[in-house]
Design an enzyme around this catalytic site. Structure first.
Site, PDB file in Angstrom:
ATOM      1  NE  ARG A  68      42.918  37.329  41.717  1.00 25.04           N
ATOM      2  CZ  ARG A  68      42.587  36.525  40.707  1.00 25.04           C
ATOM      3  NH1 ARG A  68      43.190  36.625  39.524  1.00 25.04           N
ATOM      4  NH2 ARG A  68      41.633  35.632  40.866  1.00 25.04           N
ATOM      5  CG  HIS A  72      45.587  33.839  44.154  1.00 21.59           C
ATOM      6  ND1 HIS A  72      44.823  33.446  43.080  1.00 21.59           N
ATOM      7  CD2 HIS A  72      44.854  34.789  44.793  1.00 21.59           C
ATOM      8  CE1 HIS A  72      43.680  34.123  43.076  1.00 21.59           C
ATOM      9  NE2 HIS A  72      43.685  34.949  44.092  1.00 21.59           N
ATOM     10  CG  ASN A  99      45.687  30.258  41.139  1.00 15.26           C
ATOM     11  OD1 ASN A  99      45.427  31.319  41.704  1.00 15.26           O
ATOM     12  ND2 ASN A  99      46.190  29.203  41.770  1.00 15.26           N
ATOM     13  CG  HIS A 197      39.765  43.804  45.452  1.00 14.89           C
ATOM     14  ND1 HIS A 197      38.700  43.071  45.912  1.00 14.89           N
ATOM     15  CD2 HIS A 197      40.746  42.893  45.175  1.00 14.89           C
ATOM     16  CE1 HIS A 197      39.021  41.775  45.922  1.00 14.89           C
ATOM     17  NE2 HIS A 197      40.266  41.646  45.481  1.00 14.89           N
TER      18      HIS A 197
HETATM   19  C1  HEM Z   1      39.402  39.185  50.837  1.00 15.99           C
HETATM   20  C2  HEM Z   1      39.242  38.188  50.023  1.00 15.99           C
HETATM   21  C3  HEM Z   1      39.435  38.323  48.547  1.00 15.99           C
HETATM   22  C4  HEM Z   1      38.593  37.878  47.587  1.00 15.99           C
HETATM   23  C5  HEM Z   1      37.291  37.142  47.800  1.00 15.99           C
HETATM   24  C6  HEM Z   1      39.157  38.250  46.317  1.00 15.99           C
HETATM   25  C7  HEM Z   1      38.607  37.944  45.095  1.00 15.99           C
HETATM   26  C8  HEM Z   1      39.056  38.420  43.882  1.00 15.99           C
HETATM   27  C9  HEM Z   1      38.454  38.135  42.603  1.00 15.99           C
HETATM   28  C10 HEM Z   1      37.268  37.226  42.373  1.00 15.99           C
HETATM   29  C11 HEM Z   1      39.131  38.836  41.666  1.00 15.99           C
HETATM   30  C12 HEM Z   1      38.856  38.900  40.171  1.00 15.99           C
HETATM   31  C13 HEM Z   1      39.781  38.004  39.402  1.00 15.99           C
HETATM   32  C14 HEM Z   1      39.450  37.958  37.934  1.00 15.99           C
HETATM   33  O1  HEM Z   1      38.282  37.882  37.572  1.00 15.99           O
HETATM   34  O2  HEM Z   1      40.375  37.983  37.097  1.00 15.99           O
HETATM   35  C15 HEM Z   1      40.186  39.541  42.349  1.00 15.99           C
HETATM   36  C16 HEM Z   1      41.078  40.360  41.719  1.00 15.99           C
HETATM   37  C17 HEM Z   1      42.138  40.946  42.370  1.00 15.99           C
HETATM   38  N1  HEM Z   1      42.495  40.768  43.687  1.00 15.99           N
HETATM   39 FE1  HEM Z   1      41.376  39.913  45.113  1.00 15.99          FE
HETATM   40  N2  HEM Z   1      40.327  38.912  46.527  1.00 15.99           N
HETATM   41  C18 HEM Z   1      40.543  38.978  47.870  1.00 15.99           C
HETATM   42  C19 HEM Z   1      41.643  39.498  48.494  1.00 15.99           C
HETATM   43  C20 HEM Z   1      42.714  40.040  47.835  1.00 15.99           C
HETATM   44  C21 HEM Z   1      43.976  40.360  48.437  1.00 15.99           C
HETATM   45  C22 HEM Z   1      44.358  40.042  49.872  1.00 15.99           C
HETATM   46  C23 HEM Z   1      44.738  40.928  47.480  1.00 15.99           C
HETATM   47  C24 HEM Z   1      46.147  41.423  47.578  1.00 15.99           C
HETATM   48  C25 HEM Z   1      46.595  42.123  48.579  1.00 15.99           C
HETATM   49  C26 HEM Z   1      43.960  40.970  46.274  1.00 15.99           C
HETATM   50  C27 HEM Z   1      44.346  41.524  45.083  1.00 15.99           C
HETATM   51  C28 HEM Z   1      43.631  41.483  43.916  1.00 15.99           C
HETATM   52  C29 HEM Z   1      44.016  42.195  42.717  1.00 15.99           C
HETATM   53  C30 HEM Z   1      45.177  43.144  42.564  1.00 15.99           C
HETATM   54  C31 HEM Z   1      43.088  41.838  41.732  1.00 15.99           C
HETATM   55  C32 HEM Z   1      43.061  42.295  40.259  1.00 15.99           C
HETATM   56  C33 HEM Z   1      43.785  41.274  39.401  1.00 15.99           C
HETATM   57  C34 HEM Z   1      43.916  41.646  37.934  1.00 15.99           C
HETATM   58  O3  HEM Z   1      43.597  42.752  37.548  1.00 15.99           O
HETATM   59  O4  HEM Z   1      44.377  40.778  37.188  1.00 15.99           O
HETATM   60  N3  HEM Z   1      42.745  40.399  46.511  1.00 15.99           N
HETATM   61  N4  HEM Z   1      40.128  39.276  43.701  1.00 15.99           N
END
Ligand code: HEM
Length: 329
Positions: A68, A72, A99, A197
């Protein structure tokens, strides 16, 4: 004896041919190429990989935030390491709300310190982020891909640029497509990268509206499976701001195509996940990945990560190679 000599000379011939070919690895329009450090810091990629593998052996859940972090970084000012910079007044990207849940900055610092020891001033922090994201996925058994390198680091970070550049979990498909397009990424990249995700966690406030008040009439999101919504309501009370939710329940530590199965069953966690069913192209990709024989997810993921890694890069004489990733030189 003669055959042995022949095969040895063939071996050397092939080795020379290979090193010649790899030195001609194509440089893309922006000046990035796979193996950018092959001559200037031959051990660079090995050093990064070791830092990531050592850290993830102790804590495999670091894979998700490290992936992530790269996303970002790239969406805000391009892939130039601005997400790592710290300002005394705290008005840096790191302190912007989306972040605050990033983790793993110490892995970047450790890798960078080891690189500075081996070849000072050569490998940029933005390239470290790109390599770390790949290696973190390889540590989770995702097939590897060639990371283009040659990025240089930016010198600016601004807390106000984060939410306007990152998609939100409340976004609809039109908004997601537009935002990805504005970064040079297509619908396929959007749906493939959303597959990130398949690992990691979200938090209750990102879905409270879907559970309790979707249109202002105390209703829930009709695009959320009713059984799943009921189980989420048990975890998230309306005012809960802290509870973590597995985005891919049951397999949130495993990088696989199960995210797409969930989305197809209306069990994607965020509105932005569910939205992938609202466009013909993204929907057909989601459905294709639910068939084990049709899943191209792993291969596609590497390709889209490379595409994402090209956003707004600084190369050549622009930017700098930071000595420490948390501050400009
Ligand atoms: C398409 C638009 C996207 C939105 C709206 C979005 C939104 C989010 C949100 C709100 C979270 C939760 C964060 C938290 O509460 O700690 C999250 C987690 C995550 N996102 Fe996305 N995301 C998007 C695209 C992506 C992309 C492009 C990637 C990487 C290729 C990605 C990888 C991740 C990962 C791996 C997590 C888990 C993080 C953790 O466990 O600490 N996301 N995302």
């Amino acid at each position: 004896m003669a055959t042995l000599k022949m095969s040895i000379s063939w071996f050397f011939f092939l080795q020379i041919l290979f090193s010649l070919l790899s030195s001609f690895a194509p440089t893309n329009v922006q000046g990035l190429k796979v193996g950018f450090y092959d001559k200037s810091c031959p051990k660079a990629e090995l050093i990064v990989k070791k830092s990531v593998f050592d850290a993830m052996k102790k804590d495999p859940t670091l894979g998700a935030p490290l992936l992530r972090m790269f996303f970002h970084d790239c969406f805000v000012r391009g892939c130039e390491g601005s997400v790592l910079l710290e300002l005394k007044n705290k008005k840096d990207e790191k302190n912007a709300v989306p972040n605050l849940s990033l983790r793993g900055f110490e892995i970047i610092d450790n890798a960078k310190a080891a690189l500075e020891k081996e070849c000072p001033g050569i490998v940029s922090c933005s390239d470290v982020l790109a390599l770390v994201a790949r290696d973190a996925m390889v540590a989770l058994n995702v097939p590897s891909w060639g990371v283009e390198t040659g990025r240089r680091d930016g010198r600016v970070t601004n807390i106000n640029e984060v939410t306007s550049n990152l998609p939100s979990p409340f976004d609809n498909i039109t908004s997601l497509i537009t935002q990805f397009r504005s970064k040079g990424l297509g619908k396929k990249d959007l749906v493939v990268l959303s597959g990130g995700h398949t690992i990691g966690i979200g938090h209750c406030p990102q879905i409270t509206n879907r559970l309790y008040n979707f249109t202002g009439k105390r209703d829930s999101d009709p695009n959320l499976d009713t059984e799943y919504a009921a189980s989420l309501r048990k975890k998230c009370k309306p005012t809960d701001t802290t509870t973590a939710l597995e985005m891919d329940p049951g397999s949130f530590k495993t990088f696989d195509a199960s995210y797409f199965k969930l989305v197809s069953q209306r069990r994607g966690l965020f509105q932005s996940d569910a939205a992938l069913l609202d466009n013909q192209e993204t929907k057909s990709y989601v459905l294709k990945q639910t068939k084990s024989y049709g899943s191209t997810f792993f291969k596609d993921f590497g390709v889209s990560m490379v595409n994402m890694g090209r956003i707004g890069v600084l190369t050549g004489r622009t930017g700098e190679v930071r000595k420490k990733c948390r501050m400009v030189n």
